[in-house]
Design a protein around this motif. Structure first.
Motif, mmCIF file in Angstrom:
data_model
loop_
_atom_site.group_PDB
_atom_site.id
_atom_site.type_symbol
_atom_site.label_atom_id
_atom_site.label_comp_id
_atom_site.label_asym_id
_atom_site.label_seq_id
_atom_site.Cartn_x
_atom_site.Cartn_y
_atom_site.Cartn_z
ATOM 1 N N PHE A 40 -44.868 -1.763 -3.251
ATOM 2 C CA PHE A 40 -44.882 -1.172 -4.414
ATOM 3 C C PHE A 40 -44.363 -2.223 -5.517
ATOM 4 O O PHE A 40 -43.707 -3.173 -5.116
ATOM 5 N N HIS A 42 -41.668 -2.724 -8.508
ATOM 6 C CA HIS A 42 -40.296 -2.249 -9.048
ATOM 7 C C HIS A 42 -40.057 -3.151 -10.182
ATOM 8 O O HIS A 42 -39.804 -4.548 -9.978
ATOM 9 N N ASP A 43 -39.742 -2.838 -11.512
ATOM 10 C CA ASP A 43 -39.300 -3.283 -12.681
ATOM 11 C C ASP A 43 -40.122 -4.597 -12.709
ATOM 12 O O ASP A 43 -39.764 -5.664 -13.016
ATOM 13 N N GLN A 45 -41.777 -6.491 -10.697
ATOM 14 C CA GLN A 45 -41.700 -7.222 -9.484
ATOM 15 C C GLN A 45 -42.414 -6.492 -8.091
ATOM 16 O O GLN A 45 -41.864 -5.483 -7.882
ATOM 17 N N MET A 47 -42.796 -5.722 -4.542
ATOM 18 C CA MET A 47 -41.801 -5.763 -3.409
ATOM 19 C C MET A 47 -42.477 -5.208 -2.140
ATOM 20 O O MET A 47 -43.560 -4.520 -2.125
ATOM 21 N N ARG A 69 -33.282 1.452 -3.273
ATOM 22 C CA ARG A 69 -34.222 1.192 -4.566
ATOM 23 C C ARG A 69 -35.384 1.599 -4.039
ATOM 24 O O ARG A 69 -36.260 2.204 -4.909
ATOM 25 N N MET A 70 -35.852 1.305 -2.872
ATOM 26 C CA MET A 70 -37.156 1.790 -2.349
ATOM 27 C C MET A 70 -37.432 3.268 -2.453
ATOM 28 O O MET A 70 -38.490 3.831 -3.247
ATOM 29 N N ALA A 73 -37.484 4.549 -6.157
ATOM 30 C CA ALA A 73 -38.972 4.244 -6.873
ATOM 31 C C ALA A 73 -40.056 5.032 -6.333
ATOM 32 O O ALA A 73 -40.805 5.639 -7.251
ATOM 33 N N THR A 76 -40.499 8.598 -7.554
ATOM 34 C CA THR A 76 -41.162 8.745 -9.128
ATOM 35 C C THR A 76 -42.575 8.903 -9.060
ATOM 36 O O THR A 76 -43.159 9.249 -9.887
ATOM 37 N N ILE A 78 -44.962 6.482 -8.048
ATOM 38 C CA ILE A 78 -45.667 5.161 -8.319
ATOM 39 C C ILE A 78 -46.516 4.881 -6.927
ATOM 40 O O ILE A 78 -46.484 5.249 -6.053
ATOM 41 N N ALA A 80 -48.221 3.183 -3.944
ATOM 42 C CA ALA A 80 -47.627 2.288 -2.860
ATOM 43 C C ALA A 80 -48.803 2.004 -1.719
ATOM 44 O O ALA A 80 -49.934 2.645 -1.905
#
Length: 216
Positions: A40, A42-43, A45, A47, A69-70, A73, A76, A78, A80
């Motif tokens: 995915f 994140h910001d 970047q 990952m 973090r995973m 994220a 939300t 997003i 993947a």
């Protein structure tokens, strides 16, 4: 047989005849593995995170800390991607170019959803039973605080494909006379004999379900 129609993103392009889209093949590969890689952004970047997974019906499940973090994220919504790969052997050819590997893999794309709190316990039981069938009855279930700190997410397997390579090397005709050994070096994984916790109480026997796993 339930067939998953390949999308432009999930269709296998490179060596397309190795692609499979039937649910039975996809499920069999997923059910044989334990670790997936979740990709995915994140910001800004990209990952890729390895994590344990399990499958229930037409969904792939993962879990993690509510503060990871995973997990935060993915919750939300997003996009993947998830990849699972099982290595079956090294393919040794007569030429360097035609060396390969035999493998079974699945790539799934979509959006994870956080499952409701009231369904988390059942999902974690299913995960435990996937790892070691019969284990749930022997252990303490998660308490309220542990459940509060755990997030379970799932992704539908409606945009996924499998890719499989099997068989011997595919050497060019002009290389067949090269006197180098060619063939497949099979690769297998399995559980060795369990190593008991040094603090295991006297008289606690190895359960039969673990003996079954080590005999596979």
């Amino acid at each position: 047989m339930n067939q998953i129609a390949p999308s432009p993103r999930s269709r296998v392009v490179r060596v397309g005849d190795r692609g499979h889209y039937d649910a039975a093949t996809l499920h069999a590969i997923l059910d044989a593995g334990y670790v997936c890689h979740v990709a995915f952004v994140h910001d800004g970047q990209p990952m890729v995170i390895p994590t344990a997974y399990w499958r229930e019906a037409d969904h792939l499940y993962i879990h993690g800390s509510t503060k990871s973090r995973m997990a935060m994220a993915l919750a939300t919504g997003i996009p993947a991607s998830v990849a699972v790969t099982l290595l079956d052997g090294l393919v040794l050819a007569r030429s360097a170019f035609h060396h390969s590997m035999n493998y079974r893999s699945v790539v799934a794309m979509g959006v994870f959803e956080k499952i409701p709190d009231e369904h988390k316990m059942a999902a974690l039981e299913a995960f435990t039973e996937r790892v070691a069938p019969g284990r749930w009855a022997d252990i303490r279930a998660p308490n309220r605080q542990e459940m509060k700190g755990t997030m379970v997410l799932r992704m539908p397997l409606d945009e996924a494909s499998a890719k499989i390579r099997s068989g011997p090397p595919k050497d060019d005709a002009e290389d067949m006379a090269i006197p180098a050994w060619a063939g497949v070096l099979p690769f297998t994984q399995g559980f060795a004999m369990p190593v008991p916790d040094p603090q295991l109480g006297a008289g606690v026997a190895l359960p039969d379900y673990l003996r079954t796993l080590t005999s596979r």
